[in-house]
Design an enzyme around this catalytic site. Structure first.
Site, PDB file in Angstrom:
ATOM      1  N   ASN A  10       0.854  -1.186   0.000  1.00 34.61           N
ATOM      2  CA  ASN A  10       0.000   0.000   0.000  1.00 34.61           C
ATOM      3  C   ASN A  10       0.891   1.236   0.000  1.00 34.61           C
ATOM      4  OD1 ASN A  10      -1.954   1.941   0.330  1.00 34.61           O
ATOM      5  ND2 ASN A  10      -2.436   1.415   2.451  1.00 34.61           N
ATOM      6  N   LYS A  12       0.045   4.285  -0.355  1.00 35.97           N
ATOM      7  CA  LYS A  12      -0.613   5.457   0.235  1.00 35.97           C
ATOM      8  C   LYS A  12      -0.408   6.674  -0.684  1.00 35.97           C
ATOM      9  CE  LYS A  12      -0.196   3.287   4.727  1.00 35.97           C
ATOM     10  NZ  LYS A  12       0.012   3.448   6.168  1.00 35.97           N
ATOM     11  N   HIS A  95      -9.367   0.679   5.272  1.00 36.35           N
ATOM     12  CA  HIS A  95      -8.095   0.967   5.928  1.00 36.35           C
ATOM     13  C   HIS A  95      -8.319   1.934   7.088  1.00 36.35           C
ATOM     14  CE1 HIS A  95      -3.977   2.364   6.574  1.00 36.35           C
ATOM     15  NE2 HIS A  95      -3.594   1.254   5.957  1.00 36.35           N
ATOM     16  N   GLU A 167      -4.883  -5.189  10.625  1.00 35.74           N
ATOM     17  CA  GLU A 167      -3.889  -4.150  10.861  1.00 35.74           C
ATOM     18  C   GLU A 167      -4.180  -3.437  12.176  1.00 35.74           C
ATOM     19  OE1 GLU A 167      -1.971  -2.452   6.982  1.00 35.74           O
ATOM     20  OE2 GLU A 167      -3.991  -1.691   7.163  1.00 35.74           O
TER      21      GLU A 167
END
EC number: 5.3.1.1
Length: 251
Positions: A10, A12, A95, A167
């Protein structure tokens, strides 16, 4: 059924140039990657198409977000239909940065998941607790609450297109990482919940991956755990060590 290992990167809001983004993928294209590991990278939205064009057969591409409507007056959003039409196979949903910074509820994440699946996308579904919630002994309860909203929207067969990414919020970008036993324990709890809420088959076959300050140093130990099926990697996916993380199960 053996669950195939999965490693997602990821990116971002990184990098800040297309040339740098292409360089990351070109490095992966040249690397000796474990062929039994599914590799996915999630670049910023502007870079999805150019990265998709140059990614080799061993590297798939994911969007970092999608809305739950296919079209309409939703300024700034990307629809799952558009992502699918572009040939992008995966999308990351839920997320913790979306949940906290953009106030996405579990119900919104569930709607997005349903819309993504309806448009032929595979979903990397993120769940996880804050440090306060862990200290209160609520890790399993929080993960179940986040999953339960999605369970209500899905049929049993939908789960074959879901990868769950556990996560812990307190470990994302902090340098802190859940211990191997903490991660394994939570993954077991997730499977127990799926077995009850959906079916034992879904619990057994759904990949549950770990995210939260994963790096080359800790990835092999985490990858050795029975219920950890891979990683969702943040900062380290922008570094050469990402190859070592991908190869964490390679002899």
């Amino acid at each position: 059924m053996t669950r195939s290992f999965f490693v997602g990167g990821n990116w971002k809001l990184n990098p800040t140039s297309l040339s740098a983004a292409k360089a990351l993928v070109e490095a992966l294209n040249k690397a000796d990657l474990d062929p039994s590991t599914e590799v996915v990278v999630a670049p910023p939205a502007l870079y999805l198409l150019p990265i998709q064009e140059i990614a080799g057969k061993a590297v798939k591409v994911a969007a970092q977000n999608a809305y739950f409507k296919e079209s309409g007056a939703f300024t700034g959003e990307i629809s799952p239909k558009q992502i699918s039409d572009a040939g992008i196979p995966y999308v990351i949903l839920g997320h913790s940065e979306r949940r906290t910074l953009f106030h996405e509820t579990s119900e919104v994440v569930a709607l997005k998941t349903r819309a993504a699946l309806d448009n032929g996308l595979k979903v990397i579904l993120c769940i996880g607790e804050t440090l306060k919630e862990r200290e209160e002994g609520r890790t399993a309860a929080v993960c179940e609450e986040q999953l339960s909203a999605v369970v209500k929207q899905l049929k049993e067969e939908d789960w074959s297109n879901i990868v769950i990414a556990y996560e812990p919020v307190w470990a994302i970008g902090t340098g802190k990482v859940a211990t191997t036993s903490q991660a394994q324990e939570t993954h077991v709890d997730v499977r127990k919940y799926l077995a009850t809420a959906v079916s034992p088959k879904v619990a057994s076959e759904t990949r549950v991956i770990y995210g939260g300050s994963v790096n080359a140093a800790n990835s092999k130990d985490l990858a050795s755990q029975q219920d950890i099926d891979g990683f969702l990697v943040g900062g380290a996916s922008l570094k050469p060590e990402f190859v070592d993380i991908i190869n964490a199960r390679k002899a």
